[in-house]
Write an enzyme that holds these catalytic residues in place. Sequence first.
Site, PDB file in Angstrom:
ATOM      1  N   TYR A   1      14.213 -11.118 -10.387  1.00  0.00           N
ATOM      2  CA  TYR A   1      12.674 -10.562 -10.246  1.00  0.00           C
ATOM      3  C   TYR A   1      11.832 -11.152 -11.141  1.00  0.00           C
ATOM      4  CZ  TYR A   1       8.980  -6.969 -10.812  1.00  0.00           C
ATOM      5  OH  TYR A   1       7.838  -6.486 -10.935  1.00  0.00           O
TER       6      TYR A   1
ATOM      7  N   LYS B   1       8.268 -13.536 -10.318  1.00  0.00           N
ATOM      8  CA  LYS B   1       7.045 -12.916 -10.898  1.00  0.00           C
ATOM      9  C   LYS B   1       6.641 -14.032 -11.799  1.00  0.00           C
ATOM     10  CE  LYS B   1       6.295  -8.717  -8.901  1.00  0.00           C
ATOM     11  NZ  LYS B   1       4.936  -8.515  -8.451  1.00  0.00           N
TER      12      LYS B   1
ATOM     13  N   VAL C   1       0.762  -1.192  -0.107  1.00  0.00           N
ATOM     14  CA  VAL C   1       0.092   0.116   0.042  1.00  0.00           C
ATOM     15  C   VAL C   1       0.889   1.306   0.003  1.00  0.00           C
ATOM     16  CG1 VAL C   1      -0.267   0.320   2.568  1.00  0.00           C
ATOM     17  CG2 VAL C   1      -2.193   0.785   0.853  1.00  0.00           C
TER      18      VAL C   1
ATOM     19  N   GLU D   1       8.247  -7.787 -17.290  1.00  0.00           N
ATOM     20  CA  GLU D   1       9.661  -8.613 -17.245  1.00  0.00           C
ATOM     21  C   GLU D   1       9.433 -10.135 -17.475  1.00  0.00           C
ATOM     22  OE1 GLU D   1      12.949  -7.228 -16.384  1.00  0.00           O
ATOM     23  OE2 GLU D   1      11.721  -5.637 -17.350  1.00  0.00           O
TER      24      GLU D   1
ATOM     25  N   THR E   1       3.925  -8.794 -14.573  1.00  0.00           N
ATOM     26  CA  THR E   1       4.874  -7.734 -15.013  1.00  0.00           C
ATOM     27  C   THR E   1       5.447  -8.284 -16.659  1.00  0.00           C
ATOM     28  OG1 THR E   1       7.184  -6.868 -15.030  1.00  0.00           O
ATOM     29  CG2 THR E   1       6.532  -8.805 -13.686  1.00  0.00           C
TER      30      THR E   1
ATOM     31  N   TYR F   1      15.616 -13.189  -1.345  1.00  0.00           N
ATOM     32  CA  TYR F   1      14.834 -12.391  -0.784  1.00  0.00           C
ATOM     33  C   TYR F   1      13.696 -12.250  -1.806  1.00  0.00           C
ATOM     34  CZ  TYR F   1      12.329  -8.531   1.196  1.00  0.00           C
ATOM     35  OH  TYR F   1      11.017  -7.953   1.596  1.00  0.00           O
TER      36      TYR F   1
ATOM     37  N   ASP G   1       1.801   2.102  -6.727  1.00  0.00           N
ATOM     38  CA  ASP G   1       0.551   1.830  -7.230  1.00  0.00           C
ATOM     39  C   ASP G   1      -0.445   1.648  -5.972  1.00  0.00           C
ATOM     40  OD1 ASP G   1       1.982   1.465  -9.839  1.00  0.00           O
ATOM     41  OD2 ASP G   1       1.476  -0.359  -9.909  1.00  0.00           O
TER      42      ASP G   1
ATOM     43  N   ASP H   1       4.378  -8.475   6.290  1.00  0.00           N
ATOM     44  CA  ASP H   1       5.255  -8.562   5.292  1.00  0.00           C
ATOM     45  C   ASP H   1       4.997 -10.077   4.473  1.00  0.00           C
ATOM     46  OD1 ASP H   1       8.543  -7.687   5.388  1.00  0.00           O
ATOM     47  OD2 ASP H   1       8.031  -9.465   4.187  1.00  0.00           O
TER      48      ASP H   1
HETATM   49  P1  NAP Z   1       6.951   0.004  -5.393  1.00  0.00           P
HETATM   50  O1  NAP Z   1       6.708   1.485  -5.526  1.00  0.00           O
HETATM   51  O2  NAP Z   1       8.277  -0.529  -5.416  1.00  0.00           O
HETATM   52  O3  NAP Z   1       6.109  -0.551  -4.334  1.00  0.00           O
HETATM   53  C1  NAP Z   1       6.298  -1.921  -3.677  1.00  0.00           C
HETATM   54  C2  NAP Z   1       5.285  -1.958  -2.392  1.00  0.00           C
HETATM   55  O4  NAP Z   1       5.642  -3.412  -1.998  1.00  0.00           O
HETATM   56  C3  NAP Z   1       6.039  -1.034  -1.350  1.00  0.00           C
HETATM   57  O5  NAP Z   1       4.769  -0.703  -0.576  1.00  0.00           O
HETATM   58  C4  NAP Z   1       6.901  -1.823  -0.711  1.00  0.00           C
HETATM   59  O6  NAP Z   1       7.054  -1.473   0.755  1.00  0.00           O
HETATM   60  C5  NAP Z   1       6.322  -3.095  -0.537  1.00  0.00           C
HETATM   61  N1  NAP Z   1       7.189  -4.288  -0.182  1.00  0.00           N
HETATM   62  C6  NAP Z   1       8.124  -4.529  -0.644  1.00  0.00           C
HETATM   63  N2  NAP Z   1       8.716  -5.849  -0.177  1.00  0.00           N
HETATM   64  C7  NAP Z   1       7.527  -5.961   0.830  1.00  0.00           C
HETATM   65  C8  NAP Z   1       7.545  -7.295   1.629  1.00  0.00           C
HETATM   66  N3  NAP Z   1       8.386  -8.148   1.698  1.00  0.00           N
HETATM   67  N4  NAP Z   1       6.328  -7.524   2.515  1.00  0.00           N
HETATM   68  C9  NAP Z   1       5.404  -6.493   2.417  1.00  0.00           C
HETATM   69  N5  NAP Z   1       5.479  -5.400   1.291  1.00  0.00           N
HETATM   70  C10 NAP Z   1       6.515  -5.378   0.669  1.00  0.00           C
HETATM   71  O7  NAP Z   1       6.195  -0.696  -6.729  1.00  0.00           O
HETATM   72  P2  NAP Z   1       5.122  -0.274  -7.773  1.00  0.00           P
HETATM   73  O8  NAP Z   1       5.620   0.352  -8.855  1.00  0.00           O
HETATM   74  O9  NAP Z   1       3.968   0.157  -7.019  1.00  0.00           O
HETATM   75  O10 NAP Z   1       4.556  -1.792  -8.448  1.00  0.00           O
HETATM   76  C11 NAP Z   1       3.479  -2.563  -7.481  1.00  0.00           C
HETATM   77  C12 NAP Z   1       3.395  -3.900  -8.019  1.00  0.00           C
HETATM   78  O11 NAP Z   1       3.507  -4.070  -9.346  1.00  0.00           O
HETATM   79  C13 NAP Z   1       4.820  -4.524  -7.854  1.00  0.00           C
HETATM   80  O12 NAP Z   1       4.590  -6.144  -7.230  1.00  0.00           O
HETATM   81  C14 NAP Z   1       5.638  -4.561  -8.827  1.00  0.00           C
HETATM   82  O13 NAP Z   1       6.558  -5.657  -8.880  1.00  0.00           O
HETATM   83  C15 NAP Z   1       4.545  -4.487  -9.828  1.00  0.00           C
HETATM   84  N6  NAP Z   1       4.898  -3.828 -11.038  1.00  0.00           N
HETATM   85  C16 NAP Z   1       5.304  -2.729 -11.394  1.00  0.00           C
HETATM   86  C17 NAP Z   1       5.331  -2.159 -12.438  1.00  0.00           C
HETATM   87  C18 NAP Z   1       5.707  -0.659 -12.595  1.00  0.00           C
HETATM   88  O14 NAP Z   1       6.222  -0.317 -13.667  1.00  0.00           O
HETATM   89  N7  NAP Z   1       5.665   0.164 -11.557  1.00  0.00           N
HETATM   90  C19 NAP Z   1       5.089  -2.864 -13.707  1.00  0.00           C
HETATM   91  C20 NAP Z   1       4.757  -4.187 -13.512  1.00  0.00           C
HETATM   92  C21 NAP Z   1       4.567  -4.701 -12.167  1.00  0.00           C
HETATM   93  P3  NAP Z   1       7.929  -0.269   1.221  1.00  0.00           P
HETATM   94  O15 NAP Z   1       7.184   1.082   0.676  1.00  0.00           O
HETATM   95  O16 NAP Z   1       8.185  -0.428   2.724  1.00  0.00           O
HETATM   96  O17 NAP Z   1       9.314  -0.372   0.419  1.00  0.00           O
HETATM   97  O1  F7E Z   2      14.773   0.384 -15.722  1.00  0.00           O
HETATM   98  C1  F7E Z   2      17.704   1.131 -17.871  1.00  0.00           C
HETATM   99  C2  F7E Z   2      17.510  -0.174 -17.159  1.00  0.00           C
HETATM  100  O2  F7E Z   2      14.710   0.493 -13.326  1.00  0.00           O
HETATM  101  C3  F7E Z   2      14.425   0.869 -17.154  1.00  0.00           C
HETATM  102  C4  F7E Z   2       9.958  -2.054 -12.605  1.00  0.00           C
HETATM  103  O3  F7E Z   2       8.739  -1.364 -12.104  1.00  0.00           O
HETATM  104  O4  F7E Z   2       9.243  -2.091 -14.804  1.00  0.00           O
HETATM  105  C5  F7E Z   2      10.382  -1.786 -14.012  1.00  0.00           C
HETATM  106  O5  F7E Z   2      11.408  -2.448 -14.293  1.00  0.00           O
HETATM  107  C6  F7E Z   2      15.469   0.704 -18.106  1.00  0.00           C
HETATM  108  C7  F7E Z   2      16.138  -0.816 -18.017  1.00  0.00           C
HETATM  109  O6  F7E Z   2      12.425  -0.319 -14.816  1.00  0.00           O
HETATM  110  C8  F7E Z   2      19.544   3.223 -15.453  1.00  0.00           C
HETATM  111  O7  F7E Z   2      18.579  -1.076 -17.538  1.00  0.00           O
HETATM  112  C9  F7E Z   2      19.472   2.573 -17.651  1.00  0.00           C
HETATM  113  O8  F7E Z   2      16.602  -1.135 -19.228  1.00  0.00           O
HETATM  114  O9  F7E Z   2      13.276   1.838 -14.487  1.00  0.00           O
HETATM  115  P1  F7E Z   2      13.902   0.630 -14.628  1.00  0.00           P
HETATM  116  P2  F7E Z   2      12.503  -1.794 -15.229  1.00  0.00           P
HETATM  117  O10 F7E Z   2      13.834  -2.619 -14.914  1.00  0.00           O
HETATM  118  O11 F7E Z   2      11.917  -2.036 -16.525  1.00  0.00           O
HETATM  119  C10 F7E Z   2       9.028  -3.575 -14.791  1.00  0.00           C
HETATM  120  C11 F7E Z   2       7.750  -3.801 -15.813  1.00  0.00           C
HETATM  121  C12 F7E Z   2       8.522  -4.125 -13.563  1.00  0.00           C
HETATM  122  O12 F7E Z   2       8.063  -4.899 -13.121  1.00  0.00           O
HETATM  123  C13 F7E Z   2       9.508  -3.638 -12.281  1.00  0.00           C
HETATM  124  O13 F7E Z   2       8.997  -3.832 -10.916  1.00  0.00           O
HETATM  125  O14 F7E Z   2      16.160   1.712 -17.937  1.00  0.00           O
HETATM  126  N1  F7E Z   2      18.422   1.935 -17.080  1.00  0.00           N
HETATM  127  N2  F7E Z   2      20.054   3.399 -16.875  1.00  0.00           N
HETATM  128  C14 F7E Z   2      18.462   2.213 -15.903  1.00  0.00           C
HETATM  129  N3  F7E Z   2      17.573   1.864 -14.822  1.00  0.00           N
HETATM  130  C15 F7E Z   2      17.533   2.478 -13.642  1.00  0.00           C
HETATM  131  N4  F7E Z   2      16.796   1.813 -12.576  1.00  0.00           N
HETATM  132  N5  F7E Z   2      18.683   3.141 -13.240  1.00  0.00           N
HETATM  133  C16 F7E Z   2      19.619   3.705 -14.112  1.00  0.00           C
HETATM  134  O15 F7E Z   2      20.526   4.651 -13.810  1.00  0.00           O
END
Ligand code: NAP
Ligand code: F7E
Length: 385
Positions: free
Chosen positions: A157, A161, A10, A135, A133, A101, A14, A64
Amino acid sequence: MSKTALITGVTGQDGAYLSEYLLKKGYIVHGIKRRASMFNTDRIDHIYQDPHLEQRNFILHYGDMTDSMNITRIVQEVQPDEIYNLAAMSHVKVSFDTPEYTANADGIGTLRLLEAVRLLGLANKSRVYQASTSELFGLVQEVPQKETTPFYPRSPYGVAKMYAYWITVNYREAYHIHASNGILFNHESPIRGETFLTRKVTRALSRIAMGVQDKLFVGNLSGHRDWGHAKDYIRAMFLIVQQDEPSDYVIATGVTTTIRDFIKKAAAEIGLEIGFRGEGTEEKGYIVSVDEKRFTELVGNEYLEGIKNKISSKTNIVGVDKAYFRPTEVDMLIGDATKARTRLGWEPRYDLAALITDMMQGDVKLVKKEVYLKKGDFYTPNYFE
Ligand code: NAP
Ligand code: F7E
């Protein structure tokens, strides 16, 4: 009667938007937050309700995803109509550092939640949304990617997932739980975590523009991502859960952009033209020109001289640091959300330009606050990664 939702994660990007959205729809929202040594509820502060209030519709529980008993107890107490499993160690690069983890929280954590629903006899009551995702597609087997595209995850990751995806499908088929996967492509916002690419860029460009940071270091500049706005994507989550039949959906914009172009577009938003020179780790980004009117309007006249100096001195403001490279990278993501568009009636309202405007406005405002505090000689943290 109000519906009750339970949101894991929460406090994340998201989780915050979804809580707000469901509260507006009249839901009672329960959220699971982790214990941390500092307050970690910034993103939900505006909807936070004092626990001393008698009538609350937003209730937080410590928990958690790695703690089965905790998860089971909360599900039992809350008796949710809908569960949104958003909790995860969500940073792809960090998952290479913490693979066990990540598997535990993101993979087995999902099993814990589904098993709680089953064991508590809630299979017919509690609908489950699993945050899957893009990913999963990793080393993509098809362009664009859709629900039937084979998976090929490229990080701990992604692999965790993938387990979560299939255990969700399995519990749906085995125990008839209304459990669905939203295969969401990257979605961003002004409250995106600061270490994800888009936010790192919008924050750094705003700070560079106002002279509080010299340079932005990134990793792979050539990767492609299909970036949407988190506000659009949490609407899709809700719609998925409301369907009569559970199913799995790709949620994406269908437009892909390189990291290099994202940086250029974000800079252009505040009137800066960025050019890149060199290759590989020697590639560097420079400010080539400034649209003075736009920059003055959006950032401020007092910072214009500093920008002109950077242009005339050819100061390099973007550099590549291989510390940000991943052992295995996902090079190309572009989603086909036809199923979501036709079955859910879902359409994104933000395109990339609107997303960038929202993010740059947010970060320019935050950096103005930072500068103001610095001028007043108050401490402001740097928060470097
Ligand atoms: P986020 O901002 O990183 O938020 C993740 C949340 O999970 C935070 O509230 C975090 O708590 C909590 N969390 C992490 N580890 C936990 C644990 N062991 N037990 C309980 N809570 C835990 O991620 P988001 O961008 O909102 O994404 C939400 C979900 O969608 C995630 O599952 C992510 O993998 C997935 N997703 C994201 C994207 C994207 O582009 N944003 C795309 C596809 C899928 P803290 O605040 O304490 O760290
Ligand atoms: O990287 C490149 C990196 O970390 C995007 C998560 O929400 O979306 C997210 O995963 C791209 C990659 O997102 C830096 O190598 C370059 O190609 O913003 P990102 P991600 O890895 O795509 C998916 C859908 C999820 O599910 C995940 O939870 O950008 N990149 N330079 C970099 N990325 C980061 N973080 N930092 C850099 O300096």
